[in-house]
Design a protein around this motif. Structure first.
Motif, PDB file in Angstrom:
ATOM      1  N   UNK A  45      12.111  -5.356  -7.999  1.00 51.72           N
ATOM      2  CA  UNK A  45      11.345  -5.204  -9.176  1.00 51.72           C
ATOM      3  C   UNK A  45      12.109  -4.678 -10.278  1.00 51.72           C
ATOM      4  N   UNK A  46      13.336  -4.570 -10.122  1.00 55.72           N
ATOM      5  CA  UNK A  46      14.212  -4.138 -11.425  1.00 55.72           C
ATOM      6  C   UNK A  46      14.549  -2.558 -11.615  1.00 55.72           C
ATOM      7  N   UNK A  47      15.371  -1.947 -12.144  1.00 57.31           N
ATOM      8  CA  UNK A  47      15.652  -0.632 -12.510  1.00 57.31           C
ATOM      9  C   UNK A  47      15.672   0.143 -11.059  1.00 57.31           C
ATOM     10  N   UNK A  48      16.282  -0.376 -10.004  1.00 55.00           N
ATOM     11  CA  UNK A  48      16.425   0.378  -8.630  1.00 55.00           C
ATOM     12  C   UNK A  48      15.333   0.613  -8.075  1.00 55.00           C
ATOM     13  N   UNK A  49      14.062  -0.405  -8.493  1.00 55.49           N
ATOM     14  CA  UNK A  49      12.879  -0.240  -7.879  1.00 55.49           C
ATOM     15  C   UNK A  49      12.556  -1.413  -6.880  1.00 55.49           C
ATOM     16  N   UNK A  50      12.172  -1.347  -5.668  1.00 60.25           N
ATOM     17  CA  UNK A  50      11.864  -2.354  -4.554  1.00 60.25           C
ATOM     18  C   UNK A  50      10.633  -2.342  -3.955  1.00 60.25           C
ATOM     19  N   UNK A  51      10.021  -3.522  -3.795  1.00 61.23           N
ATOM     20  CA  UNK A  51       8.891  -3.556  -2.937  1.00 61.23           C
ATOM     21  C   UNK A  51       9.235  -4.069  -1.671  1.00 61.23           C
ATOM     22  N   UNK A  52       8.710  -3.379  -0.552  1.00 60.16           N
ATOM     23  CA  UNK A  52       9.059  -3.684   0.858  1.00 60.16           C
ATOM     24  C   UNK A  52       7.617  -4.340   1.128  1.00 60.16           C
ATOM     25  N   UNK A  53       7.861  -5.457   1.841  1.00 60.01           N
ATOM     26  CA  UNK A  53       6.775  -6.204   2.438  1.00 60.01           C
ATOM     27  C   UNK A  53       7.009  -6.254   3.824  1.00 60.01           C
ATOM     28  N   UNK A  54       6.383  -5.507   4.909  1.00 62.39           N
ATOM     29  CA  UNK A  54       6.849  -5.540   6.086  1.00 62.39           C
ATOM     30  C   UNK A  54       5.943  -6.631   6.864  1.00 62.39           C
ATOM     31  N   UNK A  55       6.584  -7.172   8.142  1.00 63.38           N
ATOM     32  CA  UNK A  55       5.905  -8.179   8.937  1.00 63.38           C
ATOM     33  C   UNK A  55       4.422  -7.936   9.338  1.00 63.38           C
ATOM     34  N   UNK A  56       3.712  -9.102   9.354  1.00 66.31           N
ATOM     35  CA  UNK A  56       2.177  -8.524   9.978  1.00 66.31           C
ATOM     36  C   UNK A  56       2.221  -8.161  11.281  1.00 66.31           C
ATOM     37  N   UNK A  57       1.185  -7.272  11.443  1.00 67.17           N
ATOM     38  CA  UNK A  57       1.023  -6.812  13.170  1.00 67.17           C
ATOM     39  C   UNK A  57      -0.357  -7.171  13.385  1.00 67.17           C
ATOM     40  N   UNK A  58      -0.738  -7.760  14.383  1.00 64.47           N
ATOM     41  CA  UNK A  58      -1.804  -8.018  14.934  1.00 64.47           C
ATOM     42  C   UNK A  58      -2.139  -9.753  14.888  1.00 64.47           C
ATOM     43  N   UNK A  59      -3.130 -10.156  15.120  1.00 65.93           N
ATOM     44  CA  UNK A  59      -3.672 -11.586  15.279  1.00 65.93           C
ATOM     45  C   UNK A  59      -4.564 -11.871  14.145  1.00 65.93           C
ATOM     46  N   UNK A  60      -4.299 -13.071  13.559  1.00 69.97           N
ATOM     47  CA  UNK A  60      -5.156 -13.670  12.569  1.00 69.97           C
ATOM     48  C   UNK A  60      -5.694 -12.905  11.380  1.00 69.97           C
TER      49      UNK A  60
END
Length: 153
Positions: A45-60
């Motif tokens: 996201x710039x300026x040493x800022x990051x968004x973590x998007x983890x793998x989805x857990x569960x079903x549908x």
């Protein structure tokens, strides 16, 4: 309806590598995160800022995903790397730190601390049942991360 699960973790470990090698890897957020399991995407996201998007857990339609962003600060002289939550990014609020200490020329001691609050779109009735599962999963991810870091050196 939503529930919030709070997690506090502390870990200590020793790495068989120099202070500079260890600090530089941990301070390089994308490189450090490459050792963290189940990260679907790390967004700069710039300026040493990051968004973590983890793998989805569960079903549908019952799958849940943790998403949060942090701004990182590295102070090599003090041996500290910290992260603070970015408000309005995702469903999690995460903060924490690494404290990095040289034991000798080839051994570095690490202290890891993190706090997380994850808000999940689940009925409040499920909080008692789901909280231990989420805490266990988070602990497991961090333990795998620690082992992966050890193996990186």
């Amino acid at each position: 309806m939503a529930i919030t699960v709070s997690i506090e973790l502390n870990r200590e470990l020793e790495i068989q590598a120099s202070y500079d090698e260890v600090f530089d890897l941990l301070a390089d957020v994308p490189e450090s995160v490459s050792h963290f399991p189940k990260v679907e995407k790390l967004v700069d996201l710039g300026d040493n800022t990051y968004r973590w998007e983890m793998e989805k857990v569960g079903i549908d339609k019952h799958a849940i995903q943790s998403v949060y962003a942090c701004k990182y600060y590295a102070d090599k002289d003090a041996g500290k790397i910290t992260w603070e939550p970015v408000k309005g990014e995702g469903n999690g609020v995460v903060s924490g730190s690494w404290v990095v200490t040289a034991k000798d020329a080839n051994t570095t001691s690490l202290r890891f601390q993190t706090s997380a609050a994850l808000t999940l779109p689940l009925p409040s009735l499920l909080k008692l049942a789901i909280s231990p599962v989420i805490k266990h999963e988070f602990n497991s991810l961090v333990d795998t991360y620690m082992n992966n870091l050890k193996n990186a050196f």
